[in-house]
Design an enzyme around this catalytic site. Structure first.
Site, mmCIF file in Angstrom:
data_model
loop_
_atom_site.group_PDB
_atom_site.id
_atom_site.type_symbol
_atom_site.label_atom_id
_atom_site.label_comp_id
_atom_site.label_asym_id
_atom_site.label_seq_id
_atom_site.Cartn_x
_atom_site.Cartn_y
_atom_site.Cartn_z
ATOM 1 N N ASP A 192 0.831 -1.204 0.000
ATOM 2 C CA ASP A 192 0.000 0.000 0.000
ATOM 3 C C ASP A 192 0.871 1.261 0.000
ATOM 4 O O ASP A 192 1.913 1.309 0.668
ATOM 5 C CB ASP A 192 -0.874 -0.043 1.269
ATOM 6 C CG ASP A 192 -1.736 1.190 1.436
ATOM 7 O OD1 ASP A 192 -2.643 1.378 0.629
ATOM 8 O OD2 ASP A 192 -1.470 1.970 2.369
ATOM 9 N N GLU B 154 0.967 -0.550 -5.098
ATOM 10 C CA GLU B 154 -0.056 0.487 -5.232
ATOM 11 C C GLU B 154 0.682 1.813 -5.374
ATOM 12 O O GLU B 154 1.110 2.416 -4.393
ATOM 13 C CB GLU B 154 -0.983 0.552 -4.010
ATOM 14 C CG GLU B 154 -2.189 1.440 -4.281
ATOM 15 C CD GLU B 154 -2.507 2.468 -3.183
ATOM 16 O OE1 GLU B 154 -3.510 3.186 -3.345
ATOM 17 O OE2 GLU B 154 -1.760 2.596 -2.206
HETATM 18 C C1 BGC Z 1 -5.455 3.091 0.633
HETATM 19 C C2 BGC Z 1 -6.470 4.038 1.218
HETATM 20 C C3 BGC Z 1 -5.926 4.607 2.505
HETATM 21 C C4 BGC Z 1 -4.537 5.228 2.276
HETATM 22 C C5 BGC Z 1 -3.901 5.678 3.537
HETATM 23 C C6 BGC Z 1 -4.267 4.009 0.393
HETATM 24 O O1 BGC Z 1 -3.386 3.648 -0.484
HETATM 25 O O2 BGC Z 1 -5.900 2.499 -0.552
HETATM 26 O O3 BGC Z 1 -7.692 3.401 1.427
HETATM 27 O O4 BGC Z 1 -6.798 5.598 2.983
HETATM 28 O O5 BGC Z 1 -3.707 4.287 1.670
HETATM 29 O O6 BGC Z 1 -3.770 4.646 4.440
#
Ligand code: BGC
Length: 595
Positions: A220, A262
């Site tokens: 993430d 991501e």
């Molecule tokens: C996630 C979000 C989240 C953010 C901060 C992102 O990349 O997809 O849902 O709010 O990270 O944690």
């Protein structure tokens, strides 16, 4: 487009074989994002849980899903949908236990489905013990786990991402009496990746979850790990170095597991997250730029935005794959389009300001397309035909609606709609106890938009989705094949080939699929230029019908109804044409596919 009817009730296969050995599974897989909290509540506490999800695995197997992606289910104050982690190795009590999670993995594997999880490693919750120790004991072992400063002077060139709620990336902590750095919410301090102890701790988090049997994880918010004054603090070289080290560890200790980046960045920046063949980073990366352009092209009724984005998509290393999507748990982000395209899209897709969030739109797929079945089918067919492994979002397979009266991205995180009973069959709890209310809007009420109703009639969107996934799976060119744009005479008609010109190790036949889409609300006739395929025959991959072939001059004229599409298999019956094709389309040897 209608599919031939199948038997009306789903035939769940409880005895599916376990996972077949396939090092390139993720390049052909269909992923499904499922929020544990939102899917099925077995213990009647009003929130979904692992046992509930396990009870619905047969449904997902029936639908044709290869891999589930679970957003964070770790212990968390839940101020950011679980992306605010309080303990990386404990699960939310309301979802069950680690043993329940392991049972989910085992039971998914028994059905031939894999599980990837989501690791928000860039930051933690301010309730995390590491942060509590860091703010209370600056000289202690966790003192440098976060990015502290006496002033807010550093990193001024880094943008604020959550513009709706945050004014700055610095927040003052009254306990340590210093500012801490955060790229997202002010309750989510960024970890200090420059500290080797943090990097080791994160490696151990990854090891912990790999040991629970997961097949990989989504990394993430990966562009933001390292910061450097004078830069925008995104995609920096030490971030890539960290990912190379992480990949080397995963390959050495957990071979075959995948990492998915991501990185909401421009194509030439995203592509760096694959690394190189010598120094690989992630196996997959989400293709952020193509997603909004699919929506743009649909309203603009022109193929050009898609053609251009694909032309600007750099090639990726052998063994890598894009992840593509139409919707997910976040807003439909418009960061990758130009300001004028963004304005147009907000006008088309988010006329009410409640539909907007940050730089994007907080709506689900069906309401975005005004519940137009033809457009929903068209955009799904595009997603499944373009290069990349598709990531579907739970509930979109039945055309679920959203609730823009809820806060932030909760608008599209409401309970899954299983049947017309209490709480849409999601939970037996008192309706007032649900973590979010079920959708009861006029158009998308769970009384009629639900899995049970849609399994009961074969012309439903659910059956349509199941059928098209099945057809896609039968044609490896969609996962592994090259993409070649095809010139067309009509601005609304998009055409491309997916080309897998040599058989692969699984003994699958060489194949070329011609994909043609009419982005116009009106019927369109277009002539396609296919010089390398003169004289070839065509067969519809859905119904098997023979179509008029490509003429000897390499032209094909097709007439498509409003929002219609074709996936046509190019036949190899003309040896003349075959030799022409060998000259026109560069032959790809098996190594391109990693076999
Ligand atoms: C996630 C979000 C989240 C953010 C901060 C992102 O990349 O997809 O849902 O709010 O990270 O944690």
């Amino acid at each position: 487009m209608a599919f031939p009817h199948t038997n009306s009730a789903p035939q769940f296969n409880l005895n599916a074989p376990g996972l077949a050995h396939d090092p390139h599974w993720y390049r052909k897989a269909v992923f499904y994002e499922v929020l544990v909290q939102s899917f099925a509540d077995a213990n009647e506490d009003g929130a979904g849980d692992f046992s509930g999800l396990i009870s619905r695995l047969d449904y997902l197997q029936w639908l044709g899903i290869d891999c589930l992606w679970l957003p964070p289910f770790f212990d968390s104050p839940q101020l950011d949908g679980g992306y605010d982690v309080r303990d990386f190795t404990a699960v939310m009590e309301t979802y069950g236990t680690i043993l329940d999670f392991k049972s989910l993995v085992t039971q998914a594997h028994e059905r031939g489905m894999r599980i990837i999880i989501d690791l928000p490693i860039n930051h933690t919750s301010d309730q995390h013990p590491w942060f509590k120790a860091s703010r209370e004991h600056p000289d202690g072992p966790f003192g440098d786990y976060y990015m502290w400063s006496d002033t807010t002077d550093l990193y001024q060139d880094a943008r604020v991402i959550f513009v709706d709620t945050e004014e700055s990336n610095w927040t003052f902590d009254p306990i340590r009496r210093q500012f801490f750095w955060h790229r997202f919410f002010g309750h989510q301090p960024d970890l200090n990746f420059a500290n080797p102890a943090v990097r080791d701790a994160i490696f151990n988090v990854v090891r912990f979850w790999m040991e629970q049997g997961i097949d990989g994880f989504r990394a993430d918010a990966i562009p933001y790990l390292f910061a450097e004054d004078g830069t925008n603090c995104e995609n920096l070289p030490p971030t890539h170095q960290f990912l190379q080290d992480l990949r080397a560890m995963v390959d050495a200790e957990f071979p075959g597991r995948v990492i998915i980046a991501e990185a909401n960045q421009m194509p030439h920046e995203v592509v760096d997250y694959f690394g190189t063949e010598e120094n690989p980073e992630c196996h997959m990366a989400f293709h952020f730029p193509i997603m909004p352009r699919l929506y743009y092209a649909l309203r603009d009724q022109k193929a050009a935005p898609i053609v251009e984005t694909m032309a600007n998509t750099p090639s990726i290393p052998r063994g890598a794959q894009w992840g593509t999507f139409l919707r997910n748990h976040d807003e439909l982000t418009l960061e990758m389009v130009t300001p004028s395209e963004r304005e147009a899209m907000l006008g088309w897709y988010a006329p009410d300001s409640r539909m907007r969030a940050n730089i994007g739109i907080r709506r689900r797929l069906a309401p975005l397309l005004d519940n137009s079945r033809a457009e929903i089918e068209l955009i799904n067919a595009l997603l499944l035909a373009l290069p990349g492994s598709p990531f579907l979002y739970y509930g979109d397979e039945i055309g679920m609606g959203d609730n823009i009266w809820l806060d932030d991205r909760d608008a599209s995180r409401t309970p899954m709609q299983w049947n017309p009973d209490r709480n849409a069959g999601f939970s037996n709890a008192d309706p007032g106890k649900l973590f979010l209310p079920v959708v009861q809007s006029l158009v998308y009420h769970y009384n009629h938009v639900n899995v049970e109703a849609q399994t009961a009639h074969t012309s439903s969107l659910l059956h349509w989705n199941k059928q098209i996934l099945k057809v896609r799976k039968a044609h490896p060119a969609f996962g592994l094949g090259r993409y070649d744009n095809v010139e067309t005479s009509h601005e609304s008609v998009l055409a491309f080939l997916r080309v897998l010109p040599v058989g692969n190790a699984e003994g699958e036949a060489p194949e070329i699929i011609l994909c043609v889409f009419n982005l116009s609300q009106h019927p369109s006739a277009a002539t396609l230029n296919l010089p390398g395929l003169a004289g070839r025959g065509l067969r519809d991959v859905f119904g098997g019908d023979i179509f008029p072939g490509i003429d000897d001059g390499g032209h094909l004229t097709l007439t498509l109804g409003s929002y219609d599409f074709f996936w046509l298999r190019v036949r190899s019956q003309s040896s003349n044409a075959l030799s022409t094709q060998t000259q026109a389309l560069p032959v790809i040897d098996g190594s391109e596919f990693g076999y």
